[in-house]
Design an enzyme around this catalytic site. Structure first.
Site, PDB file in Angstrom:
ATOM      1  N   SER A 154     -23.362  18.013  -8.648  1.00 11.78           N
ATOM      2  CA  SER A 154     -23.370  16.742  -9.386  1.00 11.78           C
ATOM      3  C   SER A 154     -23.302  17.052 -10.876  1.00 11.78           C
ATOM      4  CB  SER A 154     -24.680  16.001  -9.081  1.00 11.78           C
ATOM      5  OG  SER A 154     -24.873  14.929  -9.964  1.00 11.78           O
ATOM      6  N   TYR A 200     -33.836  16.237  -8.150  1.00 12.76           N
ATOM      7  CA  TYR A 200     -32.430  16.079  -7.751  1.00 12.76           C
ATOM      8  C   TYR A 200     -31.550  16.973  -8.622  1.00 12.76           C
ATOM      9  CZ  TYR A 200     -27.863  14.044  -6.865  1.00 12.76           C
ATOM     10  OH  TYR A 200     -26.537  13.870  -6.530  1.00 12.76           O
TER      11      TYR A 200
HETATM   12  N1  NAP Z   1     -22.303   8.923  -5.191  1.00 17.38           N
HETATM   13  C1  NAP Z   1     -22.529   9.541  -6.344  1.00 17.38           C
HETATM   14  O1  NAP Z   1     -22.550   8.886  -7.440  1.00 17.38           O
HETATM   15  C2  NAP Z   1     -22.734  11.049  -6.382  1.00 17.38           C
HETATM   16  C3  NAP Z   1     -22.635  11.689  -7.618  1.00 17.38           C
HETATM   17  C4  NAP Z   1     -22.813  13.063  -7.679  1.00 17.38           C
HETATM   18  C5  NAP Z   1     -23.062  13.777  -6.523  1.00 17.38           C
HETATM   19  N2  NAP Z   1     -23.164  13.141  -5.321  1.00 17.38           N
HETATM   20  C6  NAP Z   1     -23.466  13.937  -4.135  1.00 17.38           C
HETATM   21  O2  NAP Z   1     -22.461  13.695  -3.157  1.00 17.38           O
HETATM   22  C7  NAP Z   1     -23.002  14.007  -1.867  1.00 17.38           C
HETATM   23  C8  NAP Z   1     -22.590  12.914  -0.895  1.00 17.38           C
HETATM   24  O3  NAP Z   1     -23.179  11.698  -1.291  1.00 17.38           O
HETATM   25  P1  NAP Z   1     -22.410  10.298  -1.239  1.00 17.38           P
HETATM   26  O4  NAP Z   1     -22.260   9.815  -2.614  1.00 17.38           O
HETATM   27  O5  NAP Z   1     -21.215  10.395  -0.385  1.00 17.38           O
HETATM   28  O6  NAP Z   1     -23.541   9.388  -0.572  1.00 17.38           O
HETATM   29  P2  NAP Z   1     -23.722   8.807   0.903  1.00 17.38           P
HETATM   30  O7  NAP Z   1     -22.599   7.898   1.229  1.00 17.38           O
HETATM   31  O8  NAP Z   1     -25.108   8.269   0.926  1.00 17.38           O
HETATM   32  O9  NAP Z   1     -23.611  10.083   1.844  1.00 17.38           O
HETATM   33  C9  NAP Z   1     -24.661  10.998   2.024  1.00 17.38           C
HETATM   34  C10 NAP Z   1     -24.399  11.746   3.306  1.00 17.38           C
HETATM   35  O10 NAP Z   1     -25.431  12.722   3.492  1.00 17.38           O
HETATM   36  C11 NAP Z   1     -25.953  12.589   4.789  1.00 17.38           C
HETATM   37  N3  NAP Z   1     -27.348  13.000   4.839  1.00 17.38           N
HETATM   38  C12 NAP Z   1     -28.380  12.541   4.074  1.00 17.38           C
HETATM   39  N4  NAP Z   1     -29.525  13.116   4.447  1.00 17.38           N
HETATM   40  C13 NAP Z   1     -29.228  13.954   5.485  1.00 17.38           C
HETATM   41  C14 NAP Z   1     -29.993  14.828   6.283  1.00 17.38           C
HETATM   42  N5  NAP Z   1     -31.315  14.945   6.128  1.00 17.38           N
HETATM   43  N6  NAP Z   1     -29.364  15.551   7.240  1.00 17.38           N
HETATM   44  C15 NAP Z   1     -28.030  15.421   7.416  1.00 17.38           C
HETATM   45  N7  NAP Z   1     -27.244  14.625   6.680  1.00 17.38           N
HETATM   46  C16 NAP Z   1     -27.841  13.890   5.730  1.00 17.38           C
HETATM   47  C17 NAP Z   1     -25.786  11.104   5.137  1.00 17.38           C
HETATM   48  O11 NAP Z   1     -25.689  10.923   6.541  1.00 17.38           O
HETATM   49  P3  NAP Z   1     -26.854  10.363   7.515  1.00 17.38           P
HETATM   50  O12 NAP Z   1     -27.609   9.334   6.748  1.00 17.38           O
HETATM   51  O13 NAP Z   1     -26.079   9.816   8.669  1.00 17.38           O
HETATM   52  O14 NAP Z   1     -27.637  11.576   7.869  1.00 17.38           O
HETATM   53  C18 NAP Z   1     -24.426  10.826   4.514  1.00 17.38           C
HETATM   54  O15 NAP Z   1     -23.393  11.186   5.398  1.00 17.38           O
HETATM   55  C19 NAP Z   1     -24.523  14.147  -2.035  1.00 17.38           C
HETATM   56  O16 NAP Z   1     -24.860  15.519  -1.991  1.00 17.38           O
HETATM   57  C20 NAP Z   1     -24.777  13.592  -3.438  1.00 17.38           C
HETATM   58  O17 NAP Z   1     -25.877  14.219  -4.054  1.00 17.38           O
HETATM   59  C21 NAP Z   1     -23.000  11.782  -5.221  1.00 17.38           C
END
Ligand code: NAP
Length: 264
Positions: free
Chosen positions: A145, A157
């Site tokens: 991130s 985080y």
């Molecule tokens: N969206 C943003 O603004 C942003 C910015 C920078 C970085 N990121 C990073 O991008 C990555 C993906 O996030 P996203 O934005 O796509 O959000 P998201 O739509 O909430 O996706 C998060 C994913 O992680 C899975 N997950 C969460 N806890 C888990 C666990 N304990 N075991 C297995 N799977 C788990 C969730 O699936 P289940 O709930 O089905 O387990 C979901 O598939 C994350 O690492 C986040 O830190 C996001």
């Protein structure tokens, strides 16, 4: 897609594939012809995505329901991973955000973040690397991130994501010449479910991106073998200037206006 090491179809393993950036990695890699192994907790979401991708792109898709913050679940995934005959891509993407002041967040939540973002990612890299090295190639994408590049809010985080950045940079150095590529993907704000369970940042629209653009940038950067991928010009500028002692106070003040207010 690199099938040169084997006639067996190439496979990509994606954690956190049930929504957002992980689901988009699944979509774009299936479009490139990769067989997939999708991991997350919500099995219904994974199965729905798997059957869509199998029909649309005619690729095999396996689903593993696992909570990667729990060691027995993680080890179950590891035992499947080491059996995969031609794993070409690992995407360590599963993650969640924390909101609130450090001391006000339950210690168990800090632990879960460290277990999921750091320990699960390191464990999976450790499991896949021997096979990739033996085959002379592969790619590891660690979804970090912007919070891992610049210390703003969200102490644990940001620190777990900074770990992934440093880990990726150092592993990239260690693996030079091996054929195995490593990337730390550092997005800014992305429209996903990540923001649905917490107060959303009040940032202007130009600071937001889509999962589609972020994943396209990641896969294009992988081709160029660059270890840090920051999608979007505005974030590349912030990443380049953000650690300067002159610029950091400005970014920090802007972040105070944009990021959700914390309970006092
Ligand atoms: N969206 C943003 O603004 C942003 C910015 C920078 C970085 N990121 C990073 O991008 C990555 C993906 O996030 P996203 O934005 O796509 O959000 P998201 O739509 O909430 O996706 C998060 C994913 O992680 C899975 N997950 C969460 N806890 C888990 C666990 N304990 N075991 C297995 N799977 C788990 C969730 O699936 P289940 O709930 O089905 O387990 C979901 O598939 C994350 O690492 C986040 O830190 C996001």
């Amino acid at each position: 897609m690199d099938n040169s090491s084997s006639q067996i179809p190439s496979t990509a393993l994606i954690t956190g594939a049930s929504s957002g950036i992980g689901a988009e990695f699944a979509n774009q890699l299936a479009a490139q012809g990769y067989g997939l192994v999708l991991v997350a907790r919500r099995e219904d979401r994974l199965k729905g995505l798997a059957s869509d991708l199998e029909i649309k792109f005619q690729v095999p898709v396996e689903v593993i329901m696992a909570d990667l913050s729990q060691v027995p679940h993680l080890e179950r995934v590891v035992s499947r991973v080491v059996e995969l005959p031609n794993l070409q891509i690992l995407v360590n993407n599963a993650g969640f955000g924390l909101s609130g002041k450090f001391e006000q967040i339950d210690m168990r939540i800090h632990e879960l973040a460290i277990q999921l973002h750091v320990l699960a990612s390191v464990r999976l890299v450790h499991a896949v690397l021997p096979g990739m090295l033996a085959r002379g190639g592969g790619s590891i994408i660690n979804v970090a991130s912007m919070a891992g590049l610049i210390p703003l809010r969200n102490v644990t985080y940001g620190a777990t994501k900074a770990y992934l950045v440093h880990f990726s940079r150092t592993l990239h150095q260690e693996l030079l010449g091996s054929g195995v590529r490593v990337q730390a993907l550092c997005p800014g704000f992305v429209y996903t479910e990540f923001h649905s369970s917490r107060p959303a940042p009040r940032s202007p629209r130009f600071m937001w991106s889509t999962a589609e653009r972020v994943v396209s940038a990641s896969l294009a950067t992988l081709e160029r073998d660059r270890v840090i991928c920051v999608p979007g010009r505005i974030y590349r500028l912030i990443a380049a200037l953000g650690t300067s002692p002159l610029i950091f106070p400005l970014i920090s003040s802007a972040a105070r206006l944009i990021l959700p207010r914390r309970p006092s």
